[in-house]
Design a protein around this motif. Structure first.
Motif, PDB file in Angstrom:
ATOM      1  N   HIS A 129      19.139   9.857  13.394  1.00  0.00           N
ATOM      2  CA  HIS A 129      19.198  11.061  12.564  1.00  0.00           C
ATOM      3  C   HIS A 129      19.690  10.711  11.155  1.00  0.00           C
ATOM      4  CE1 HIS A 129      18.347  13.732  15.885  1.00  0.00           C
ATOM      5  NE2 HIS A 129      19.246  13.087  16.606  1.00  0.00           N
ATOM      6  N   ARG A 130      20.662   9.824  11.083  1.00  0.00           N
ATOM      7  CA  ARG A 130      21.177   9.395   9.786  1.00  0.00           C
ATOM      8  C   ARG A 130      20.064   8.736   8.977  1.00  0.00           C
ATOM      9  NH1 ARG A 130      22.645   5.322   6.806  1.00  0.00           N
ATOM     10  NH2 ARG A 130      24.377   5.514   5.380  1.00  0.00           N
ATOM     11  N   GLU A 131      19.297   7.871   9.630  1.00  0.00           N
ATOM     12  CA  GLU A 131      18.194   7.192   8.937  1.00  0.00           C
ATOM     13  C   GLU A 131      17.182   8.199   8.409  1.00  0.00           C
ATOM     14  OE1 GLU A 131      16.848   4.400  11.872  1.00  0.00           O
ATOM     15  OE2 GLU A 131      18.339   2.913  11.286  1.00  0.00           O
ATOM     16  N   ARG A 132      16.901   9.246   9.185  1.00  0.00           N
ATOM     17  CA  ARG A 132      15.952  10.264   8.737  1.00  0.00           C
ATOM     18  C   ARG A 132      16.483  10.972   7.493  1.00  0.00           C
ATOM     19  NH1 ARG A 132      15.439  13.845  13.048  1.00  0.00           N
ATOM     20  NH2 ARG A 132      14.373  12.166  14.100  1.00  0.00           N
ATOM     21  N   ALA A 133      17.772  11.281   7.473  1.00  0.00           N
ATOM     22  CA  ALA A 133      18.365  11.932   6.302  1.00  0.00           C
ATOM     23  C   ALA A 133      18.293  11.019   5.081  1.00  0.00           C
ATOM     24  CB  ALA A 133      19.809  12.341   6.588  1.00  0.00           C
ATOM     25  N   VAL A 134      18.554   9.726   5.277  1.00  0.00           N
ATOM     26  CA  VAL A 134      18.478   8.765   4.171  1.00  0.00           C
ATOM     27  C   VAL A 134      17.041   8.673   3.649  1.00  0.00           C
ATOM     28  CG1 VAL A 134      18.695   6.323   3.551  1.00  0.00           C
ATOM     29  CG2 VAL A 134      20.512   7.447   4.863  1.00  0.00           C
ATOM     30  N   LEU A 135      16.073   8.623   4.551  1.00  0.00           N
ATOM     31  CA  LEU A 135      14.666   8.573   4.119  1.00  0.00           C
ATOM     32  C   LEU A 135      14.274   9.846   3.371  1.00  0.00           C
ATOM     33  CD1 LEU A 135      12.973   6.909   7.221  1.00  0.00           C
ATOM     34  CD2 LEU A 135      13.332   5.902   4.952  1.00  0.00           C
ATOM     35  N   ASN A 136      14.734  10.990   3.853  1.00  0.00           N
ATOM     36  CA  ASN A 136      14.472  12.247   3.146  1.00  0.00           C
ATOM     37  C   ASN A 136      15.065  12.205   1.744  1.00  0.00           C
ATOM     38  OD1 ASN A 136      13.040  13.662   5.148  1.00  0.00           O
ATOM     39  ND2 ASN A 136      14.907  14.401   6.110  1.00  0.00           N
ATOM     40  N   GLN A 137      16.277  11.669   1.656  1.00  0.00           N
ATOM     41  CA  GLN A 137      16.960  11.574   0.364  1.00  0.00           C
ATOM     42  C   GLN A 137      16.195  10.632  -0.573  1.00  0.00           C
ATOM     43  OE1 GLN A 137      20.897   9.977   0.714  1.00  0.00           O
ATOM     44  NE2 GLN A 137      21.582  10.923  -1.180  1.00  0.00           N
ATOM     45  N   GLN A 138      15.761   9.499  -0.053  1.00  0.00           N
ATOM     46  CA  GLN A 138      15.010   8.547  -0.880  1.00  0.00           C
ATOM     47  C   GLN A 138      13.691   9.147  -1.359  1.00  0.00           C
ATOM     48  OE1 GLN A 138      14.778   5.156   1.743  1.00  0.00           O
ATOM     49  NE2 GLN A 138      16.805   4.415   1.167  1.00  0.00           N
ATOM     50  N   ASP A 139      13.050   9.908  -0.499  1.00  0.00           N
ATOM     51  CA  ASP A 139      11.777  10.541  -0.862  1.00  0.00           C
ATOM     52  C   ASP A 139      11.970  11.539  -1.996  1.00  0.00           C
ATOM     53  OD1 ASP A 139       8.944  11.197  -0.473  1.00  0.00           O
ATOM     54  OD2 ASP A 139       9.703  13.087   0.359  1.00  0.00           O
ATOM     55  N   ILE A 140      13.043  12.306  -1.935  1.00  0.00           N
ATOM     56  CA  ILE A 140      13.283  13.344  -2.933  1.00  0.00           C
ATOM     57  C   ILE A 140      13.689  12.746  -4.284  1.00  0.00           C
ATOM     58  CG2 ILE A 140      15.719  13.937  -2.568  1.00  0.00           C
ATOM     59  CD1 ILE A 140      13.033  16.529  -2.552  1.00  0.00           C
ATOM     60  N   VAL A 141      14.381  11.601  -4.264  1.00  0.00           N
ATOM     61  CA  VAL A 141      14.822  10.957  -5.507  1.00  0.00           C
ATOM     62  C   VAL A 141      13.626  10.622  -6.391  1.00  0.00           C
ATOM     63  CG1 VAL A 141      15.830   8.834  -6.444  1.00  0.00           C
ATOM     64  CG2 VAL A 141      17.013  10.076  -4.665  1.00  0.00           C
ATOM     65  N   ALA A 142      12.532  10.245  -5.773  1.00  0.00           N
ATOM     66  CA  ALA A 142      11.329   9.882  -6.536  1.00  0.00           C
ATOM     67  C   ALA A 142      10.778  11.062  -7.331  1.00  0.00           C
ATOM     68  CB  ALA A 142      10.260   9.341  -5.587  1.00  0.00           C
ATOM     69  N   LYS A 143      11.166  12.274  -6.971  1.00  0.00           N
ATOM     70  CA  LYS A 143      10.667  13.480  -7.637  1.00  0.00           C
ATOM     71  C   LYS A 143      11.684  14.078  -8.600  1.00  0.00           C
ATOM     72  CE  LYS A 143       8.033  14.351  -3.499  1.00  0.00           C
ATOM     73  NZ  LYS A 143       7.827  15.141  -2.316  1.00  0.00           N
ATOM     74  N   MET A 144      12.829  13.399  -8.758  1.00  0.00           N
ATOM     75  CA  MET A 144      13.922  13.953  -9.553  1.00  0.00           C
ATOM     76  C   MET A 144      14.165  13.145 -10.819  1.00  0.00           C
ATOM     77  SD  MET A 144      16.591  14.613  -6.404  1.00  0.00           S
ATOM     78  CE  MET A 144      17.864  15.409  -7.382  1.00  0.00           C
ATOM     79  N   THR A 145      14.724  13.807 -11.811  1.00  0.00           N
ATOM     80  CA  THR A 145      15.165  13.113 -13.021  1.00  0.00           C
ATOM     81  C   THR A 145      16.536  12.498 -12.739  1.00  0.00           C
ATOM     82  OG1 THR A 145      16.345  15.016 -13.932  1.00  0.00           O
ATOM     83  CG2 THR A 145      13.977  14.830 -14.465  1.00  0.00           C
ATOM     84  N   PRO A 146      16.950  11.517 -13.535  1.00  0.00           N
ATOM     85  CA  PRO A 146      18.303  10.972 -13.357  1.00  0.00           C
ATOM     86  C   PRO A 146      19.393  12.042 -13.492  1.00  0.00           C
ATOM     87  CG  PRO A 146      17.010   9.514 -14.740  1.00  0.00           C
ATOM     88  CD  PRO A 146      16.180  10.754 -14.526  1.00  0.00           C
ATOM     89  N   GLU A 147      19.177  13.014 -14.350  1.00  0.00           N
ATOM     90  CA  GLU A 147      20.147  14.097 -14.518  1.00  0.00           C
ATOM     91  C   GLU A 147      20.254  14.944 -13.259  1.00  0.00           C
ATOM     92  OE1 GLU A 147      17.578  13.543 -16.751  1.00  0.00           O
ATOM     93  OE2 GLU A 147      18.839  12.492 -18.227  1.00  0.00           O
ATOM     94  N   GLN A 148      19.114  15.204 -12.621  1.00  0.00           N
ATOM     95  CA  GLN A 148      19.127  15.979 -11.386  1.00  0.00           C
ATOM     96  C   GLN A 148      19.846  15.222 -10.270  1.00  0.00           C
ATOM     97  OE1 GLN A 148      14.822  16.583 -11.215  1.00  0.00           O
ATOM     98  NE2 GLN A 148      15.175  18.813 -11.248  1.00  0.00           N
ATOM     99  N   VAL A 149      19.602  13.920 -10.184  1.00  0.00           N
ATOM    100  CA  VAL A 149      20.264  13.099  -9.168  1.00  0.00           C
ATOM    101  C   VAL A 149      21.771  13.136  -9.389  1.00  0.00           C
ATOM    102  CG1 VAL A 149      20.556  10.773  -8.235  1.00  0.00           C
ATOM    103  CG2 VAL A 149      18.261  11.614  -8.780  1.00  0.00           C
ATOM    104  N   SER A 150      22.182  12.983 -10.635  1.00  0.00           N
ATOM    105  CA  SER A 150      23.603  13.016 -10.960  1.00  0.00           C
ATOM    106  C   SER A 150      24.226  14.363 -10.582  1.00  0.00           C
ATOM    107  CB  SER A 150      23.799  12.732 -12.449  1.00  0.00           C
ATOM    108  OG  SER A 150      25.152  12.789 -12.787  1.00  0.00           O
ATOM    109  N   GLU A 151      23.533  15.442 -10.889  1.00  0.00           N
ATOM    110  CA  GLU A 151      24.024  16.781 -10.544  1.00  0.00           C
ATOM    111  C   GLU A 151      24.145  16.940  -9.025  1.00  0.00           C
ATOM    112  OE1 GLU A 151      22.756  21.492 -10.900  1.00  0.00           O
ATOM    113  OE2 GLU A 151      21.525  19.990 -11.916  1.00  0.00           O
ATOM    114  N   ALA A 152      23.138  16.473  -8.294  1.00  0.00           N
ATOM    115  CA  ALA A 152      23.161  16.584  -6.834  1.00  0.00           C
ATOM    116  C   ALA A 152      24.296  15.758  -6.236  1.00  0.00           C
ATOM    117  CB  ALA A 152      21.819  16.133  -6.260  1.00  0.00           C
ATOM    118  N   GLN A 153      24.504  14.558  -6.760  1.00  0.00           N
ATOM    119  CA  GLN A 153      25.604  13.719  -6.278  1.00  0.00           C
ATOM    120  C   GLN A 153      26.946  14.385  -6.531  1.00  0.00           C
ATOM    121  OE1 GLN A 153      24.605  10.139  -8.425  1.00  0.00           O
ATOM    122  NE2 GLN A 153      23.534   9.255  -6.661  1.00  0.00           N
TER     123      GLN A 153
END
Length: 174
Positions: A129-153
């Motif tokens: 389940h953890r791996e699935r969450a990490v893969l979901n997170q990696q997939d979404i990063v490709a669609k985000m700006t660095p500013e959005q990633v920073s805000e989400a973090q």
């Protein structure tokens, strides 16, 4: 005086936990045998009292239309309750809803936040389940700006700081 009141109430307080656990186990048993109406009836009072696993399962049932009309918005509402209480399964599923805009407005920042929290919230035995969450997170990063990633973090870190006790979740209390 206060000590005697506390000691007098201790058996009552201790008796509540096993009853709630047994109720959740009966609700889960109904769910897994496909008796969704009974499962919902048994889980709803537990969920309304704040049981994060019951909240997650109710969200899942609404999202999938199991025993209730399919309603991703209601699923998101219940996932949100469980996610706010530290349930990593609900956090991941809520992230998926935000990622695809199902039941909520599409929001990559919120999706990333919930995937991040889910990935760090699973127990070691829940590695898949953890791996699935990490893969979901990696997939979404490709669609985000660095500013959005920073805000989400930042949002994820603020949640962790405000809810530090969730890291100690017992294995059975999802």
């Amino acid at each position: 005086m206060l000590k005697s009141i506390f000691l007098g109430l201790l058996p009552v307080v201790c008796a509540v936990t096993p009853v709630a656990a047994q109720s959740l186990e009966r609700a889960e048993a109904a769910y897994f045998r496909g008796d969704y109406a009974d499962a919902m009836e048994m889980m709803l009072p537990l969920a309304e009292e704040g049981d994060r696993h019951a909240q997650y399962l109710i969200g899942f049932m609404h999202e999938r239309g199991q025993g209730v009309p399919k309603d991703p918005a209601k699923g998101a509402e219940w996932y949100g309750r469980a996610a706010e209480r530290g349930n990593p399964f609900a956090q991941n599923n809520l992230g998926v809803l935000y990622k695809h805009g199902r039941g909520v407005s599409q929001d990559y920042v919120m999706a990333y936040k919930w995937f991040d929290l889910a990935a760090s919230g699973y127990l070691p035995a829940e590695l898949g389940h953890r791996e699935r969450a990490v893969l979901n997170q990696q997939d979404i990063v490709a669609k985000m700006t660095p500013e959005q990633v920073s805000e989400a973090q930042k949002l994820a870190e603020e949640f962790r700081e405000a809810n530090a006790g969730f890291a100690d979740r017992p294995p059975r209390v999802r």
